[in-house]
Design an enzyme around this catalytic site. Sequence first.
Site, PDB file in Angstrom:
ATOM      1  N   LYS A 109       6.957   1.506  11.636  1.00  0.00           N
ATOM      2  CA  LYS A 109       7.045   1.853  13.069  1.00  0.00           C
ATOM      3  C   LYS A 109       7.479   0.673  13.920  1.00  0.00           C
ATOM      4  O   LYS A 109       8.231   0.831  14.878  1.00  0.00           O
ATOM      5  CB  LYS A 109       5.727   2.435  13.569  1.00  0.00           C
ATOM      6  CG  LYS A 109       4.502   1.595  13.285  1.00  0.00           C
ATOM      7  CD  LYS A 109       3.549   2.295  12.369  1.00  0.00           C
ATOM      8  CE  LYS A 109       2.843   1.246  11.532  1.00  0.00           C
ATOM      9  NZ  LYS A 109       1.520   1.594  11.106  1.00  0.00           N
ATOM     10  N   GLU A 143      -3.362  -2.599   9.962  1.00  0.00           N
ATOM     11  CA  GLU A 143      -2.147  -3.387   9.754  1.00  0.00           C
ATOM     12  C   GLU A 143      -2.538  -4.743   9.166  1.00  0.00           C
ATOM     13  O   GLU A 143      -3.706  -5.151   9.253  1.00  0.00           O
ATOM     14  CB  GLU A 143      -1.442  -3.612  11.094  1.00  0.00           C
ATOM     15  CG  GLU A 143      -0.993  -2.339  11.785  1.00  0.00           C
ATOM     16  CD  GLU A 143      -0.020  -1.522  10.941  1.00  0.00           C
ATOM     17  OE1 GLU A 143       1.052  -2.015  10.609  1.00  0.00           O
ATOM     18  OE2 GLU A 143      -0.375  -0.386  10.586  1.00  0.00           O
ATOM     19  N   GLY A 175      -7.787  -0.059   3.740  1.00  0.00           N
ATOM     20  CA  GLY A 175      -6.317  -0.072   3.783  1.00  0.00           C
ATOM     21  C   GLY A 175      -5.732   0.663   4.973  1.00  0.00           C
ATOM     22  O   GLY A 175      -4.553   1.008   4.973  1.00  0.00           O
ATOM     23  N   GLY A 182       0.902   8.971  10.080  1.00  0.00           N
ATOM     24  CA  GLY A 182       0.542   8.975   8.661  1.00  0.00           C
ATOM     25  C   GLY A 182       1.105  10.179   7.933  1.00  0.00           C
ATOM     26  O   GLY A 182       2.319  10.282   7.717  1.00  0.00           O
ATOM     27  N   THR A 235       0.831  -1.216   0.000  1.00  0.00           N
ATOM     28  CA  THR A 235       0.000   0.000   0.000  1.00  0.00           C
ATOM     29  C   THR A 235       0.862   1.261   0.000  1.00  0.00           C
ATOM     30  O   THR A 235       0.656   2.183  -0.799  1.00  0.00           O
ATOM     31  CB  THR A 235      -0.909   0.002   1.256  1.00  0.00           C
ATOM     32  OG1 THR A 235      -1.617  -1.224   1.296  1.00  0.00           O
ATOM     33  CG2 THR A 235      -1.907   1.139   1.231  1.00  0.00           C
ATOM     34  N   LYS A 268       4.075   4.164  18.152  1.00  0.00           N
ATOM     35  CA  LYS A 268       4.230   5.547  17.673  1.00  0.00           C
ATOM     36  C   LYS A 268       4.603   6.484  18.815  1.00  0.00           C
ATOM     37  O   LYS A 268       5.435   7.386  18.644  1.00  0.00           O
ATOM     38  CB  LYS A 268       2.947   5.993  16.970  1.00  0.00           C
ATOM     39  CG  LYS A 268       2.717   5.247  15.651  1.00  0.00           C
ATOM     40  CD  LYS A 268       1.313   5.436  15.138  1.00  0.00           C
ATOM     41  CE  LYS A 268       1.106   4.707  13.810  1.00  0.00           C
ATOM     42  NZ  LYS A 268      -0.296   4.610  13.415  1.00  0.00           N
TER      43      LYS A 268
HETATM   44  N1  HSE Z   1      -2.629   0.788  10.924  1.00  0.00           N
HETATM   45  C1  HSE Z   1      -2.135   2.117  11.088  1.00  0.00           C
HETATM   46  C2  HSE Z   1      -3.264   3.004  11.541  1.00  0.00           C
HETATM   47  C3  HSE Z   1      -1.548   2.599   9.800  1.00  0.00           C
HETATM   48  O1  HSE Z   1      -4.424   2.571  11.454  1.00  0.00           O
HETATM   49  O2  HSE Z   1      -3.012   4.111  12.010  1.00  0.00           O
HETATM   50  C4  HSE Z   1      -0.825   3.912   9.900  1.00  0.00           C
HETATM   51  O3  HSE Z   1       0.266   3.845  10.760  1.00  0.00           O
END
Ligand code: HSE
Length: 382
Positions: A87, A172, A169, A116, A10, A187
Amino acid sequence: MKVALVGYGTVGKSVYKMLEKAEGLTPGKVLVLPEFYTAPFQTTDYNDILNDAETEAVVECITDIKCGYEYAKAALEKGKHVVSSSKAMVAVYGPELNKLAREKGVAFLFGAACGGSMPILFALSQSRQMDEVQSVSGILNGTTNYMLDSMQRKGCTYEDALKVAQELGYAEADPTADVSGQDPLRKIMLACAVAYGVLPVDGLNREGIESLTAADVNHFAPKGKVCRLIAKGGKNDDGSVYAYVEPVLFPKNAPECSVLDNNNLAKSVCKYNGSLVMIGQGAGGDPTASNVLRDLINIKTGYCHFLPAKCEEGAAHNENDVHRYYVRADEKDLALFPAEEVEQTGDVYRLITAPIAVSKMHQLAADIRAEGRKVFFAAVAE
Ligand code: HSE
């Protein structure tokens, strides 16, 4: 600057698309697994990238932590800049790769690993150098925010909301990392590493939204409360670091409640700058790729490190942050909590506690679950 990629999922696909249009950047080879090889710009041999003298930077955007680390390390050892969106990988190997990059005189940036599209880590690294970061907190997971928002505004079930977040999308590959709070915890670990030079790996507390039910959300609405999953890190008065993730109930006019869908919100509080809030797309290919591109442009201008020269693993100390908590528990467990209010519906008890330390609240919930009983809790924002 010619930029190779490791991974074409992605994020990788969006990075490649943006590299084709970006000023001063050109795409190089893309490393993929043999079963995913579809085009001549791809390669299945990493040496094609490592041995290409024109390739100055490698973008690593794969899920596998160990492989991502090996690719990043090999690129740094070859004197190539590395930008990572992983991350999970950076939350384990960040300090080591930072040291190696500095020894080799190349860049190691990972802005897309937190928030993001938002340049949270970039802003924190600047704040560390010119100010004193007191805390950083916010909504750092797009999947769970999408789920909480869909459950609250559209009346979706937990399962349906998760399914759509996966289809869009945001989640994870294994969405357990999202709903358990592991992803936002990683994070906030990175944010602490950037802000304080300490990557907290012990003493962390994490509560996701797995125990939340539609009945909880329906209970919050008439009280004017909205639930969000919040990651928080900061510095205690004694200089130690705290870091944790937990659901929080906000009054419906709080800024966090206007963060809808997969958006994220990050708030930093600094001694001189005061507070700074960013809201933006927290997940998805294009938003995440835009942060990768921002790192590459930063490298071209000579900005090469988010982490300070001295960055080490350490422990989080979450005993000093205290909150009132909303707790849904069985009658048997009520006596564990210093309750200020109790409501009973059938055999379900919902209470608001007196202030409890974060580490204590998480331990009480773990003790209840260890005995096979259910509990949900959320801090009450004051
Ligand atoms: N799975 C993560 C989220 C993707 O939903 O924030 C972005 O880091």
